[in-house]
Motif scaffolding. Sequence first.
Motif, PDB file in Angstrom:
ATOM      1  N   GLU A 180     -65.450 -88.917  42.958  1.00 30.43           N
ATOM      2  CA  GLU A 180     -66.432 -88.196  43.757  1.00 30.43           C
ATOM      3  C   GLU A 180     -67.297 -89.147  44.575  1.00 30.43           C
ATOM      4  O   GLU A 180     -68.330 -88.759  45.098  1.00 30.43           O
ATOM      5  N   GLY A 181     -66.842 -90.391  44.713  1.00 29.10           N
ATOM      6  CA  GLY A 181     -67.552 -91.315  45.586  1.00 29.10           C
ATOM      7  C   GLY A 181     -68.621 -92.139  44.902  1.00 29.10           C
ATOM      8  O   GLY A 181     -69.452 -92.726  45.577  1.00 29.10           O
ATOM      9  N   ASN A 182     -68.620 -92.197  43.593  1.00 28.53           N
ATOM     10  CA  ASN A 182     -69.610 -93.004  42.868  1.00 28.53           C
ATOM     11  C   ASN A 182     -68.887 -94.048  42.014  1.00 28.53           C
ATOM     12  O   ASN A 182     -68.609 -93.815  40.846  1.00 28.53           O
ATOM     13  N   PRO A 183     -68.560 -95.175  42.586  1.00 27.79           N
ATOM     14  CA  PRO A 183     -67.794 -96.190  41.842  1.00 27.79           C
ATOM     15  C   PRO A 183     -68.584 -96.725  40.651  1.00 27.79           C
ATOM     16  O   PRO A 183     -69.815 -96.809  40.680  1.00 27.79           O
ATOM     17  N   TYR A 184     -67.856 -97.101  39.612  1.00 24.73           N
ATOM     18  CA  TYR A 184     -68.462 -97.709  38.435  1.00 24.73           C
ATOM     19  C   TYR A 184     -68.376 -99.230  38.480  1.00 24.73           C
ATOM     20  O   TYR A 184     -68.789 -99.902  37.543  1.00 24.73           O
ATOM     21  N   THR A 185     -67.794 -99.776  39.519  1.00 23.03           N
ATOM     22  CA  THR A 185     -67.652-101.227  39.625  1.00 23.03           C
ATOM     23  C   THR A 185     -68.022-101.649  41.047  1.00 23.03           C
ATOM     24  O   THR A 185     -67.614-100.998  42.005  1.00 23.03           O
ATOM     25  N   TRP A 186     -68.814-102.704  41.130  1.00 27.93           N
ATOM     26  CA  TRP A 186     -69.206-103.219  42.434  1.00 27.93           C
ATOM     27  C   TRP A 186     -69.582-104.679  42.300  1.00 27.93           C
ATOM     28  O   TRP A 186     -69.614-105.225  41.199  1.00 27.93           O
ATOM     29  N   TRP A 187     -69.856-105.318  43.411  1.00 34.07           N
ATOM     30  CA  TRP A 187     -70.333-106.697  43.375  1.00 34.07           C
ATOM     31  C   TRP A 187     -71.620-106.795  44.185  1.00 34.07           C
ATOM     32  O   TRP A 187     -71.906-105.973  45.050  1.00 34.07           O
ATOM     33  N   VAL A 188     -72.412-107.804  43.838  1.00 32.77           N
ATOM     34  CA  VAL A 188     -73.721-108.002  44.467  1.00 32.77           C
ATOM     35  C   VAL A 188     -73.670-109.304  45.245  1.00 32.77           C
ATOM     36  O   VAL A 188     -73.237-110.333  44.728  1.00 32.77           O
ATOM     37  N   GLY A 189     -74.088-109.248  46.498  1.00 35.24           N
ATOM     38  CA  GLY A 189     -74.040-110.430  47.345  1.00 35.24           C
ATOM     39  C   GLY A 189     -75.416-110.861  47.795  1.00 35.24           C
ATOM     40  O   GLY A 189     -76.427-110.605  47.132  1.00 35.24           O
ATOM     41  N   GLY A 243     -68.404-101.384  54.092  1.00 29.48           N
ATOM     42  CA  GLY A 243     -68.529 -99.958  54.325  1.00 29.48           C
ATOM     43  C   GLY A 243     -67.257 -99.154  54.144  1.00 29.48           C
ATOM     44  O   GLY A 243     -67.278 -97.930  54.273  1.00 29.48           O
ATOM     45  N   ILE A 244     -66.133 -99.800  53.829  1.00 28.88           N
ATOM     46  CA  ILE A 244     -64.860 -99.082  53.759  1.00 28.88           C
ATOM     47  C   ILE A 244     -64.626 -98.498  52.364  1.00 28.88           C
ATOM     48  O   ILE A 244     -64.010 -97.467  52.204  1.00 28.88           O
ATOM     49  N   GLN A 245     -65.135 -99.145  51.310  1.00 28.16           N
ATOM     50  CA  GLN A 245     -64.995 -98.697  49.929  1.00 28.16           C
ATOM     51  C   GLN A 245     -63.526 -98.563  49.527  1.00 28.16           C
ATOM     52  O   GLN A 245     -63.119 -97.589  48.914  1.00 28.16           O
ATOM     53  N   LYS A 246     -62.744 -99.571  49.895  1.00 27.99           N
ATOM     54  CA  LYS A 246     -61.333 -99.608  49.533  1.00 27.99           C
ATOM     55  C   LYS A 246     -60.952-101.035  49.187  1.00 27.99           C
ATOM     56  O   LYS A 246     -61.655-101.983  49.520  1.00 27.99           O
ATOM     57  N   CYS A 247     -59.797-101.167  48.512  1.00 28.03           N
ATOM     58  CA  CYS A 247     -59.188-102.479  48.302  1.00 28.03           C
ATOM     59  C   CYS A 247     -58.158-102.716  49.409  1.00 28.03           C
ATOM     60  O   CYS A 247     -57.933-101.855  50.266  1.00 28.03           O
ATOM     61  N   ALA A 248     -57.518-103.881  49.350  1.00 28.75           N
ATOM     62  CA  ALA A 248     -56.556-104.220  50.398  1.00 28.75           C
ATOM     63  C   ALA A 248     -55.414-103.212  50.460  1.00 28.75           C
ATOM     64  O   ALA A 248     -54.958-102.835  51.541  1.00 28.75           O
ATOM     65  N   GLY A 297     -55.543-100.106  49.840  1.00 32.92           N
ATOM     66  CA  GLY A 297     -56.005 -98.892  50.494  1.00 32.92           C
ATOM     67  C   GLY A 297     -55.995 -99.015  52.003  1.00 32.92           C
ATOM     68  O   GLY A 297     -55.763 -98.030  52.726  1.00 32.92           O
ATOM     69  N   ILE A 298     -56.214-100.227  52.498  1.00 38.38           N
ATOM     70  CA  ILE A 298     -56.143-100.467  53.946  1.00 38.38           C
ATOM     71  C   ILE A 298     -54.690-100.431  54.410  1.00 38.38           C
ATOM     72  O   ILE A 298     -54.361 -99.859  55.460  1.00 38.38           O
ATOM     73  N   GLU A 299     -53.820-101.043  53.614  1.00 37.04           N
ATOM     74  CA  GLU A 299     -52.403-101.147  53.985  1.00 37.04           C
ATOM     75  C   GLU A 299     -51.583 -99.930  53.546  1.00 37.04           C
ATOM     76  O   GLU A 299     -50.393 -99.856  53.813  1.00 37.04           O
ATOM     77  N   ARG A 300     -52.216 -98.999  52.816  1.00 37.21           N
ATOM     78  CA  ARG A 300     -51.579 -97.770  52.344  1.00 37.21           C
ATOM     79  C   ARG A 300     -50.356 -98.034  51.471  1.00 37.21           C
ATOM     80  O   ARG A 300     -49.299 -97.403  51.628  1.00 37.21           O
ATOM     81  N   ASN A 301     -50.487 -98.964  50.560  1.00 39.18           N
ATOM     82  CA  ASN A 301     -49.386 -99.242  49.633  1.00 39.18           C
ATOM     83  C   ASN A 301     -49.884 -99.369  48.207  1.00 39.18           C
ATOM     84  O   ASN A 301     -49.373-100.173  47.434  1.00 39.18           O
ATOM     85  N   CYS A 302     -50.905 -98.585  47.840  1.00 36.28           N
ATOM     86  CA  CYS A 302     -51.444 -98.649  46.480  1.00 36.28           C
ATOM     87  C   CYS A 302     -50.444 -98.077  45.474  1.00 36.28           C
ATOM     88  O   CYS A 302     -49.566 -97.265  45.822  1.00 36.28           O
ATOM     89  N   THR A 303     -50.582 -98.478  44.228  1.00 38.49           N
ATOM     90  CA  THR A 303     -49.691 -98.022  43.154  1.00 38.49           C
ATOM     91  C   THR A 303     -49.677 -96.503  43.066  1.00 38.49           C
ATOM     92  O   THR A 303     -48.626 -95.881  42.930  1.00 38.49           O
ATOM     93  N   ASP A 304     -50.855 -95.905  43.103  1.00 36.21           N
ATOM     94  CA  ASP A 304     -50.972 -94.446  43.112  1.00 36.21           C
ATOM     95  C   ASP A 304     -51.570 -94.050  44.455  1.00 36.21           C
ATOM     96  O   ASP A 304     -52.716 -94.419  44.761  1.00 36.21           O
ATOM     97  N   PRO A 305     -50.826 -93.321  45.297  1.00 33.43           N
ATOM     98  CA  PRO A 305     -51.321 -93.010  46.645  1.00 33.43           C
ATOM     99  C   PRO A 305     -52.589 -92.157  46.659  1.00 33.43           C
ATOM    100  O   PRO A 305     -53.230 -92.033  47.692  1.00 33.43           O
ATOM    101  N   LYS A 306     -52.953 -91.583  45.491  1.00 28.39           N
ATOM    102  CA  LYS A 306     -54.188 -90.787  45.449  1.00 28.39           C
ATOM    103  C   LYS A 306     -55.428 -91.673  45.448  1.00 28.39           C
ATOM    104  O   LYS A 306     -56.536 -91.190  45.682  1.00 28.39           O
ATOM    105  N   TYR A 307     -55.249 -92.973  45.164  1.00 28.75           N
ATOM    106  CA  TYR A 307     -56.395 -93.875  45.051  1.00 28.75           C
ATOM    107  C   TYR A 307     -56.294 -94.986  46.098  1.00 28.75           C
ATOM    108  O   TYR A 307     -55.245 -95.229  46.676  1.00 28.75           O
ATOM    109  N   TYR A 308     -57.413 -95.672  46.290  1.00 25.10           N
ATOM    110  CA  TYR A 308     -57.479 -96.733  47.294  1.00 25.10           C
ATOM    111  C   TYR A 308     -57.517 -98.126  46.683  1.00 25.10           C
ATOM    112  O   TYR A 308     -57.773 -99.097  47.375  1.00 25.10           O
ATOM    113  N   CYS A 309     -57.316 -98.236  45.383  1.00 21.62           N
ATOM    114  CA  CYS A 309     -57.203 -99.521  44.688  1.00 21.62           C
ATOM    115  C   CYS A 309     -56.111 -99.409  43.634  1.00 21.62           C
ATOM    116  O   CYS A 309     -55.969 -98.355  42.991  1.00 21.62           O
TER     117      CYS A 309
END
Length: 629
Positions: free
Chosen positions: A1-10, A25-30, A32-44
């Motif tokens: 629902e858009g509330n990640p439990y993991t993040w980093w602080v810079g 601002g994208i809230q995805k992993c690589a 998710g950008i390349e559209r080749n995630c293990t599970d297509p329902k997720y972005y990481c």
Amino acid sequence: EGNPYTWWVGKANEKHYYWGGSGPGIQKCACGIERNCTDPKYYCNCDADYKQWRKDTGMLTYKEHLPVSQVVVGDLDRPGSEAKVSVGPVRCQGDRNYWNAASFVTSSSYLHFSTFQGETSADISFYFKTSASDGVFLENLGNTDFIKLELKSATEVSFSFDVGNGPVEIVVRSPNPLNDDQWHRVMAERNVKQASLQVDQLPLEVRKAPTEGHTRLELYSQLYVGAAGGQRGFLGCIRSLRMNGVTLDLEERAKVTPGVKPGCSGHCTSYGMYCANGGKCVEKYNGYSCDCSKTAYDGPFCIKDVGAFFEEGMWLRYNFHSPGTSMKDLVSRTLLSSADPEITAPDLNLNKEELSFSFSTTKCPCVLLYVSSYTPDFIAVLVKPTGSLQIRYNLGGTKEPYNIDIDHRNMANGQPHTVNVTRNGRDIILQLDHYPPTSYSLPATSDIQFNSPKALFLGKVIEIGKIDQDIYKYNTPGFTGCLSRVQFNQIAPLKAALRPTNASSHVHIQGELVESNCGASPLTIPPMSAATDPWHLDSASADFPYNGQAIGDGVNRNSAIIGGVIAVVIFTILCTLVFLIRYMFRHKGTYHTNEAKGAESAESADAAIMNNDPNFTETIDESKKEWLI
């Protein structure tokens, strides 16, 4: 629902939800950008929740957010769930002459270099910073030919030249003033086909060269930087001046030129905000540095915690006055809010305090911090026998000290916790960890002045005279655990003990103080709502992903343990009965096959064999395990 439990602080202590290979601002992993995630329902890949290791990795290259100071990982309590996190080093690369700069302090000052060789091609770039409304950046002359770059007005930069066909001028107009004492970049280029000029990210201005006529730029005078004959010179800074790929050494030439200084002041105007936690920006001729001496932090940007591990019975005392200071001297001096707290003594009428530190411990009760005085006044931060935190003020005017109790959280759980207390007169603001600040007020009869502060104690109170009865009880055996970034107004006692400074003579230590960041709390981020905070324990309605219902303390916890034991016993008996029944019927003529276990749920015979045969089982050695970066 858009509330990640993991993040980093810079940098700037901000949370970021994008990962290596992605962008702000994208809230995805690589993947998710390349559209080749293990599970297509997720972005990481690591969101897929597979039993095999999956990996998300990549480079974080948005330097305004770097370096990575913390990684926060939630959703930890699910059985069989594992994560591995590694953060690689920060790597910096670029032009070593990026900060090669010169300051022009008079309108008649300039630097001179050998003639610019740009007959058919000229490529010029540099940065400038000024508060003046006009001035010539550089000029080179010939018999009739010339090339010149100048600030024509507060909003105009001009690039002009003549190759024998008559003067040509290109002007870039900015909607905002360019004399705002901030860095601006200029890029000018001229070749036989066209000429162009660009300032910052403003649109590129282009002028086509005539199809016929002269094309060679013939110059004979020296190259003048910062002024031109008979015109107003440039006042301000120029750095990273490159002409046809060669960086001119402005600093070396400025060292022997009157009216010009090497380097450039004013870096703090542009970059001073990176000195965090109260660090002071200090100008240097070729950059800036952060002065962390008045903070409880260390490092180039004042973001590194300075902390230590305290063994049982160990304590630290910081005397607010210098050794040997007489009471007569004490009365005539002020402290804590003064410009130089290291050489001053306590203020006899301290109306406000700012106290902050972080700690971790599993032992209670104990005294975390205690500020004594030459009067009965004191301030104490305690962990009570229940593990809850208590802030205690005794400023006079009341029969008993004023206590602030935080009873609904166990602070002796071995996790780092941050405490920030600010008092201004009768008003007290307390912030614990990442929870919202809470306001309190001293009783109307209480004094609002902390009279004659004497010493600050960490770990244990060793003080002459009468001590509060509860503090006396909590004082044995003493604090065991970690303390970090301790600061009382402008005094940092732990840092004074671990970093030799003028204030080190104020410190006395009993035991061996070992530096450690185990008390540094990662929870220095903006507060989250209770509905989205996976660590929120106050509300029974808070949803814990995959973890079941939270069990309260006391009787409920014991009941849960007993119920669990009973459930295990009943489950064991049922399993035994099922095994016996199956064994009995097996020898009464039931039909058996040698099919692989799990065949009925497999998609094919091959899949069933692979599921059953250990030789076909997918194995993952350590070298092929994958990590979340």
